[in-house]
Structure formats: C-alpha cells, structure tokens
Design a protein around this motif. Structure first.
Motif: not given
Ligand code: SF4
Length: 172
Positions: A77, A104, A134-135, A38-39
């Motif tokens: 995630t 996170a 995050c991130p 993910a991000c």
């Molecule tokens: S911690 Fe935040 S930025 Fe990283 S994957 Fe999770 S939602 Fe995305």
C-alpha cells in the motif's frame, strides 16, 4: 551502386545488433530496487529467497540506492504521504528503467478506498507491469519479471522511456 544507401544499410544493421546485444545483457542483469510497504513485500521476500530464487532470472542483485537500480518493484500500500518519496525514488533511477506494481494495493489502492491511500501508483509514476492479487504469489512476481524481460528485448538501447507520462506530482 549508391554508396550513401550502402552506408545507411550498414548503420541500420549495426544499430540493430547493438540493441540486441545491449538488451540481452540487460535482460539477464536487472537490478531491482524494492519499495516495499506492506504484506506484498513479504511475498517479494519469498520470491527472492531460495525456494523461488529470483536469481534464476538474473534479478537477484537488490539495490538499496535508486541510483544503482533499473527495476522498481513497488510492493504494498502507498499512502498519499509516501507518494512524493516514491516519485523521488523513481526520478533518481537512471534510464532505462522499468516499474512493476505488485498486488492490488500498488496497482489500484486495493480495498483501501479512503482518504489516505494512493489509488494506484500510476497516478504518479508510469507502470510497465501490473501484478494482480492480494497478495500475488511469488510465481506471479516472477512472471512479471519475465514480462519485463520480454518488453526490454524490443527496446532501443539508448531510448528514454515514458517521456510522455504525466503524473499528478509532475506539475508540483
Ligand atoms: S494487495 Fe493485499 S497483500 Fe498486498 S499490500 Fe495490499 S492488502 Fe497487503
């Protein structure tokens, strides 16, 4: 002079020096496998690219097979459906190996407190460094790599790490 004691002393000194040399080499040549979902994986891409340049820390040789890697970077995630795949990736990495949970979501599930999301990868694999955020910014990911380098300096060359760890998938 007790010769057996003298031999033991020599062995102890040589062993310490081998550990120091091996760990010095490992410290400067971590080979990461990135499990990016993910991000946070985008932040890792920034960390590896020219502006932040992870190669300054000797960790730029990204591997696409877990069998070639010694540093697992989990960025993003992880769903329950992906959990057995992540576990298999970890199991296929040779010893010694280290794990960074980036962000996170990988560390705790983040704000995805729901029926699909693993509430932290340490439910299934051991984690050596958690990165908050995050991130997290690329500097935080680089800080985690430096933390791993500090940890591995203290390790014995041929030890097997995390033998005592029992995750939720270990008995499946
Ligand atoms: S911690 Fe935040 S930025 Fe990283 S994957 Fe999770 S939602 Fe995305």
């Amino acid at each position: 002079m007790d010769l057996s004691n003298a031999n033991m002393l020599d062995e102890a000194i040589v062993t310490t020096k081998i550990d120091a040399v091996v760990n010095w080499g490992r410290e400067a040549s971590l080979w990461p496998f990135v499990f990016g979902t993910a991000c946070c994986a985008i932040e890792f891409m920034a960390t590896a690219a020219s502006r932040y340049d992870i190669s300054r820390f000797g960790a730029e040789v990204l591997r696409f097979s877990p069998r070639h890697a010694d540093l697992l970077i989990v960025a993003g995630t992880v769903s329950y459906k992906q959990a057995p795949i992540l576990k298999q990736v970890y199991d296929q990495m040779p010893e010694p190996k280290w794990v960074i949970a980036v962000g996170a979501c990988a560390s705790t599930g983040g704000f995805y407190d729901n029926y699909t999301t693993l509430q932290g990868i340490d439910e299934i694999i051991p984690v050596d460094v958690y990165v908050a955020g995050c991130p997290p910014r690329p500097e935080a990911i680089l800080d985690a790599v430096m933390d791993i380098q500090k940890q591995l300096k203290r390790e014995e060359s041929f030890s097997v790490k995390h033998q005592e760890f029992k995750g939720k998938l270990d008995d499946v």
